[in-house]
Design a protein around this motif. Structure first.
Motif, mmCIF file in Angstrom:
data_model
loop_
_atom_site.group_PDB
_atom_site.id
_atom_site.type_symbol
_atom_site.label_atom_id
_atom_site.label_comp_id
_atom_site.label_asym_id
_atom_site.label_seq_id
_atom_site.Cartn_x
_atom_site.Cartn_y
_atom_site.Cartn_z
ATOM 1 N N VAL A 6 -36.249 48.818 -30.509
ATOM 2 C CA VAL A 6 -37.474 48.709 -29.710
ATOM 3 C C VAL A 6 -37.742 47.233 -29.470
ATOM 4 N N LEU A 7 -37.981 46.899 -28.202
ATOM 5 C CA LEU A 7 -38.251 45.512 -27.822
ATOM 6 C C LEU A 7 -39.684 45.425 -27.302
ATOM 7 N N PHE A 8 -40.524 44.726 -28.038
ATOM 8 C CA PHE A 8 -41.950 44.651 -27.724
ATOM 9 C C PHE A 8 -42.300 43.364 -26.985
ATOM 10 N N ASP A 9 -43.128 43.499 -25.950
ATOM 11 C CA ASP A 9 -43.854 42.366 -25.398
ATOM 12 C C ASP A 9 -44.942 41.997 -26.397
ATOM 13 N N MET A 10 -45.580 40.835 -26.239
ATOM 14 C CA MET A 10 -46.620 40.426 -27.182
ATOM 15 C C MET A 10 -48.019 40.477 -26.572
ATOM 16 N N ASP A 11 -48.318 39.571 -25.633
ATOM 17 C CA ASP A 11 -49.676 39.456 -25.094
ATOM 18 C C ASP A 11 -50.077 40.721 -24.344
ATOM 19 N N ALA A 108 -37.271 43.745 -31.702
ATOM 20 C CA ALA A 108 -37.310 42.411 -31.115
ATOM 21 C C ALA A 108 -38.667 42.162 -30.486
ATOM 22 N N LEU A 109 -39.065 40.890 -30.450
ATOM 23 C CA LEU A 109 -40.268 40.451 -29.752
ATOM 24 C C LEU A 109 -39.794 39.640 -28.553
ATOM 25 N N VAL A 110 -40.183 40.061 -27.368
ATOM 26 C CA VAL A 110 -39.738 39.401 -26.136
ATOM 27 C C VAL A 110 -40.986 39.037 -25.328
ATOM 28 N N THR A 111 -41.318 37.761 -25.315
ATOM 29 C CA THR A 111 -42.581 37.330 -24.711
ATOM 30 C C THR A 111 -42.382 36.308 -23.609
ATOM 31 N N GLY A 112 -43.280 36.328 -22.649
ATOM 32 C CA GLY A 112 -43.294 35.318 -21.606
ATOM 33 C C GLY A 112 -44.034 34.070 -22.030
ATOM 34 N N LEU A 151 -32.192 40.501 -21.963
ATOM 35 C CA LEU A 151 -30.743 40.469 -22.147
ATOM 36 C C LEU A 151 -30.374 39.616 -23.360
ATOM 37 N N LEU A 152 -31.063 38.490 -23.533
ATOM 38 C CA LEU A 152 -30.811 37.632 -24.692
ATOM 39 C C LEU A 152 -31.170 38.345 -25.990
ATOM 40 N N ALA A 153 -32.305 39.030 -25.997
ATOM 41 C CA ALA A 153 -32.716 39.758 -27.199
ATOM 42 C C ALA A 153 -31.706 40.844 -27.554
ATOM 43 N N LEU A 154 -31.236 41.582 -26.558
ATOM 44 C CA LEU A 154 -30.238 42.627 -26.805
ATOM 45 C C LEU A 154 -28.953 42.031 -27.369
#
Length: 218
Positions: A6-11, A108-112, A151-154
Motif C-alpha cells: 500500500v502506497l499512501f499519500d500524506m497531506d 510506502a509514503l509517497v508525498t508531493g 515508480l521510485l517507491a515501487l
C-alpha cells in the motif's frame, strides 16, 4: 492480483495539513498585499505542486518576485511551522497504518511535499518507522502529477505496480498513481470533495473502509 503493498499519500490523506499549508502561504503573501479565503485556496490548490501554485499566484497578482522564490520561501516557512504545529490525523490514520504494518504488507509514503515539510510530520507523529520507504518531491525530477514518485517507491520496495495500490485524496494524486499504472483509492476530504476522481479505481469514504476492503484482498 495479489495485494503486496500500500502506497499512501500524506497531506489530506493521512494528516489534515491543508490548513497549515494555507497559514504558511498567507504569511508569505501578506507583505505583497495578497490574501485568499482558506476554503477557496485549499479547494483550488490542494494536492498541486508548490511551484505550480507559486507560478499561478505570481501571474494572477503580477508579483515582482520569481515563482521559484515563492516556492522556496513556502517550503522554508512550512518546515519551520510544522516543528511546533503538528497536523491532526485524518480519521482512522493511526489504526490503519498499524494494521497495514501488522498484516505484513509493504508500506510506502509517497508525498508531493518537500523533505523539509514531510519529515517533521512523520517523525513528530511517530510514523516514520512504519514505512518501508518514503518518497518526497525532492527525490524525483518530476513530482506528482507525474508517476515518477510512485515508480521510485515501487522500485525501492521491489513490488510490481499490479500488486500494489495507492491511497490519495486529490485529482493530482490520482493522476500520479494512474501514470505509474497503479490502482488507486480516492478518499476525498472537505477541501477535495469536488475534485475529479473519475480515474480512481475506487472511491471510499475513509481509511477504515479502505482497510476493510484491503483485508479482503489478502
Amino acid at each position: 492480483m495479489t495485494l503486496e503493498a500500500v502506497l499512501f499519500d500524506m497531506d489530506g490523506t493521512l494528516v489534515d495539513s491543508e490548513s497549515m499549508h494555507f497559514v504558511c502561504w498567507s504569511k508569505l503573501l501578506k507583505p505583497y498585499g495578497v490574501s485568499y479565503l482558506e476554503n477557496d485556496f485549499c479547494q483550488r490548490f490542494s494536492g498541486r505542486p508548490t511551484l505550480e501554485a507559486a507560478i499561478e499566484i505570481k501571474q494572477e497578482h503580477n508579483l515582482s518576485v520569481s515563482a521559484q522564490f515563492l516556492a522556496d520561501e513556502k517550503y522554508r516557512l512550512f518546515g519551520e511551522y510544522v516543528i511546533t504545529h503538528l497536523p491532526p490525523l485524518m480519521p482512522f490514520t493511526e489504526q490503519t497504518l498499524k494494521a497495514v504494518k501488522a498484516s505484513g504488507l509493504k508500506m510506502a509514503l509517497v508525498t508531493g511535499s518537500a523533505k523539509s515539510e514531510a519529515m517533521p510530520i512523520l517523525k513528530g507523529l511517530g510514523f516514520y518507522g512504519l514505512f518501508d520507504t518514503v518518497v518526497t518531491k525532492d527525490d524525483v525530477t518530476n513530482p506528482k502529477p507525474a508517476g515518477d514518485p510512485y515508480l521510485l517507491a515501487l522500485e525501492q520496495i521491489n513490488i510490481q505496480a499490479g500488486n500494489a495500490i495507492a491511497v490519495e485524496d486529490t485529482f493530482t494524486g490520482v493522476t500520479a498513481a494512474n501514470n505509474a499504472l497503479l490502482r488507486v483509492v480516492a478518499i476525498a476530504n472537505s477541501h477535495t470533495k469536488d475534485h475529479d476522481f473519475s480515474k480512481a479505481t475506487y472511491q471510499m469514504s475513509d481509511l477504515d473502509e479502505f482497510w476493510q476492503w484491503a483485508q479482503s484482498q489478502l
